[in-house]
Design an enzyme around this catalytic site. Structure first.
Site, mmCIF file in Angstrom:
data_model
loop_
_atom_site.group_PDB
_atom_site.id
_atom_site.type_symbol
_atom_site.label_atom_id
_atom_site.label_comp_id
_atom_site.label_asym_id
_atom_site.label_seq_id
_atom_site.Cartn_x
_atom_site.Cartn_y
_atom_site.Cartn_z
ATOM 1 N N GLY A 1 0.823 -1.209 0.000
ATOM 2 C CA GLY A 1 0.000 0.000 0.000
ATOM 3 C C GLY A 1 0.855 1.255 0.000
ATOM 4 O O GLY A 1 1.918 1.273 0.617
ATOM 5 N N ARG B 1 0.968 -4.989 -5.907
ATOM 6 C CA ARG B 1 1.160 -6.252 -5.210
ATOM 7 C C ARG B 1 1.538 -7.247 -6.306
ATOM 8 O O ARG B 1 0.975 -7.229 -7.392
ATOM 9 C CB ARG B 1 -0.113 -6.650 -4.466
ATOM 10 N N ASP C 1 5.199 -5.156 6.080
ATOM 11 C CA ASP C 1 5.689 -6.486 6.462
ATOM 12 C C ASP C 1 5.791 -7.451 5.285
ATOM 13 O O ASP C 1 6.742 -8.221 5.173
ATOM 14 C CB ASP C 1 4.725 -7.116 7.485
ATOM 15 N N THR D 1 4.130 2.644 5.527
ATOM 16 C CA THR D 1 2.702 2.310 5.672
ATOM 17 C C THR D 1 2.046 3.311 6.611
ATOM 18 O O THR D 1 2.682 3.754 7.570
ATOM 19 C CB THR D 1 2.498 0.876 6.225
ATOM 20 N N ASP E 1 -0.271 2.565 8.573
ATOM 21 C CA ASP E 1 -0.861 1.825 9.702
ATOM 22 C C ASP E 1 0.008 1.808 10.959
ATOM 23 O O ASP E 1 -0.476 1.480 12.032
ATOM 24 C CB ASP E 1 -1.147 0.376 9.286
ATOM 25 N N ASP F 1 2.006 -0.385 11.764
ATOM 26 C CA ASP F 1 1.944 -1.746 12.312
ATOM 27 C C ASP F 1 3.236 -2.519 12.063
ATOM 28 O O ASP F 1 3.209 -3.726 11.845
ATOM 29 C CB ASP F 1 0.740 -2.493 11.717
ATOM 30 N N MET G 1 -8.535 4.059 8.973
ATOM 31 C CA MET G 1 -7.796 2.891 8.477
ATOM 32 C C MET G 1 -6.855 2.328 9.544
ATOM 33 O O MET G 1 -6.796 2.817 10.664
ATOM 34 C CB MET G 1 -7.007 3.280 7.232
ATOM 35 N N ARG H 1 -5.699 -1.309 8.971
ATOM 36 C CA ARG H 1 -5.751 -2.776 8.812
ATOM 37 C C ARG H 1 -6.089 -3.434 10.152
ATOM 38 O O ARG H 1 -7.099 -3.105 10.748
ATOM 39 C CB ARG H 1 -4.436 -3.316 8.232
ATOM 40 N N LYS I 1 -23.381 17.074 27.555
ATOM 41 C CA LYS I 1 -22.775 16.887 26.223
ATOM 42 C C LYS I 1 -23.858 16.484 25.227
ATOM 43 O O LYS I 1 -24.706 15.649 25.529
ATOM 44 C CB LYS I 1 -21.694 15.812 26.324
HETATM 45 P P1 ADP Z 1 2.833 -4.628 2.579
HETATM 46 O O1 ADP Z 1 4.248 -4.600 2.173
HETATM 47 O O2 ADP Z 1 2.231 -3.259 2.671
HETATM 48 O O3 ADP Z 1 2.595 -5.480 3.815
HETATM 49 P P2 ADP Z 1 1.751 -6.752 0.876
HETATM 50 O O4 ADP Z 1 1.539 -7.706 2.000
HETATM 51 O O5 ADP Z 1 0.704 -6.627 -0.148
HETATM 52 O O6 ADP Z 1 1.981 -5.265 1.386
HETATM 53 O O7 ADP Z 1 3.132 -7.154 0.177
HETATM 54 C C1 ADP Z 1 3.632 -6.463 -0.938
HETATM 55 C C2 ADP Z 1 4.348 -7.421 -1.852
HETATM 56 O O8 ADP Z 1 5.409 -8.059 -1.138
HETATM 57 C C3 ADP Z 1 3.490 -8.571 -2.380
HETATM 58 O O9 ADP Z 1 2.789 -8.229 -3.531
HETATM 59 C C4 ADP Z 1 4.518 -9.625 -2.673
HETATM 60 O O10 ADP Z 1 5.131 -9.403 -3.913
HETATM 61 C C5 ADP Z 1 5.531 -9.411 -1.570
HETATM 62 N N1 ADP Z 1 5.214 -10.321 -0.447
HETATM 63 C C6 ADP Z 1 4.190 -10.226 0.420
HETATM 64 N N2 ADP Z 1 4.181 -11.247 1.293
HETATM 65 C C7 ADP Z 1 5.214 -12.015 0.958
HETATM 66 C C8 ADP Z 1 5.742 -13.256 1.480
HETATM 67 N N3 ADP Z 1 5.191 -13.879 2.519
HETATM 68 N N4 ADP Z 1 6.826 -13.768 0.882
HETATM 69 C C9 ADP Z 1 7.399 -13.141 -0.160
HETATM 70 N N5 ADP Z 1 6.959 -11.979 -0.693
HETATM 71 C C10 ADP Z 1 5.889 -11.437 -0.155
#
Ligand code: ADP
Length: 332
Positions: free
Chosen positions: A23, A84, A115, A137, A139, A141, A181, A183, A226
């Protein structure tokens, strides 16, 4: 690293790439700018990878120069686009990306994302291309940093939006239930709720009972005079429309639900987000310059720090119980 050649010219020793993934978040551009400028300062070639890891598979990679990142520090979103990439989550996808990096002479990649992006960075490092992750991000998080790039801007945006809602709530003696937001995390909701003087803040980290906790709070404060109420609900709690309906049914107060949505992801980044993005982008290139990969950069107690990716992914971030308690006290 810059090596003066015998003929006096500078040899470009290594190339680095930068990408934004997952994101988008305000401040990602400031981080991209810092990476590009720092790398060029150090005599490296720099590539901008478009649309996250996808760009390393499809070849959407552009050579960056000092001016490629002009006039972006104040812009939300990401000039590198983000996406993604399901393909990158397969071993073939990772191999393809690593091979493409080798083809271009890319010796390290700065990955700005959450993450999920960190997990991708770990895979790419294991495939032979050292990666450094930056937390991007709204978030907040990510456990390996106190502040993520974008969090401060999103909090401020949400605060202004809730302030606007409060004006109309006040005019009509209404209760407004506002979903922000985050998540599965309640940080954005908690900080926005505190900053907006919410009567109640509902976050996934703290279990609540609408009838036992929230309704009595509204009626108690109503009894003190209030007449309008703000309830901030974190996205991870969900059911915002239902919460609003129940409040109206149980209190008789005209209640409206608002889901702020993507407005929180855009906008010009705040000072804090621009500054931490710049600090972390600089630090990421310093690590790669030393051949250090599989790290993530963060800010802890106002200092720039870095951790092994695996270690960072194992970390947990405590919820700000104390701030939550304070919010409850000051909203009586
Ligand atoms: P964020 O980085 O915001 O958490 P995503 O979870 O959508 O967003 O991850 C972004 C991209 O990182 C994914 O489209 C994928 O290419 C890669 N990715 C996500 N999770 C994994 C994973 N468990 N192992 C390897 N690559 C991953």
């Amino acid at each position: 690293m810059v090596f003066p050649a015998a003929n006096g010219y500078i040899i470009r020793f290594q190339g680095v790439a930068v990408l934004t993934s997952g994101g988008d978040a305000p401040g990602m551009n400031a981080a991209v700018r810092a990476v590009v400028r720092t790398a060029i300062f150090k005599g490296m070639d720099v590539y901008g990878v478009q649309r996250g890891y996808n760009g390393l598979i499809t070849g959407e990679v552009v050579k960056m120069d000092l001016r490629s990142v002009s006039d972006i520090i104040h812009r939300g979103g990401t000039v590198l686009y983000t996406a993604r990439s399901p393909k990158f989550r397969t071993p073939e996808g990772v191999k393809q990306a690593a091979d493409y990096c080798r083809e271009l002479g890319i010796k390290g990649v700065v990955v700005i994302g959450g993450d999920g992006s960190y997990r991708g960075a770990r895979d790419l490092t294991h495939a032979g291309i050292p990666c450094v992750g930056l937390p991007g991000t709204i978030d907040n998080d990510i456990s390996s940093t106190d502040h993520t790039i974008g969090f401060d801007t999103a909090m401020n945006t949400a605060m202004h939006m809730v302030d606007n809602i409060r004006d109309t709530s006040q005019s009509h003696d209404r209760c407004s239930v506002v979903e922000v937001m985050g998540r599965n995390a309640g940080y954005l909701a908690l900080h926005t709720g505190v900053a907006c003087g919410a009567t109640a803040i509902l976050v996934p980290e703290v279990p609540f009972d609408l009838e036992k906790d929230v309704i009595p709070k509204i009626t108690r404060t109503q009894a003190t005079g209030k007449k309008n109420f703000i309830i901030v609900v974190a996205e991870g709690v969900g059911g915002t429309e239902n919460i609003a309906r129940h409040i109206q049914e149980l209190t008789g107060i005209d209640t409206r639900a608002t889901i702020l949505g993507h407005v929180q992801r855009g906008g010009s980044p705040t000072v804090r987000d621009r500054v931490i993005a710049t600090q972390m982008g600089y630090h990421a290139v310093e690590l790669l310059e030393q051949g250090i990969g599989n790290r993530v950069v963060g800010i802890k107690e106002d200092k720039v720090v870095d951790f092994d990716i695996d270690e960072a992914l194992e970390m947990t971030k405590p919820f700000e119980e104390e701030l939550f308690k304070i919010a409850d006290v000051v909203s009586i």
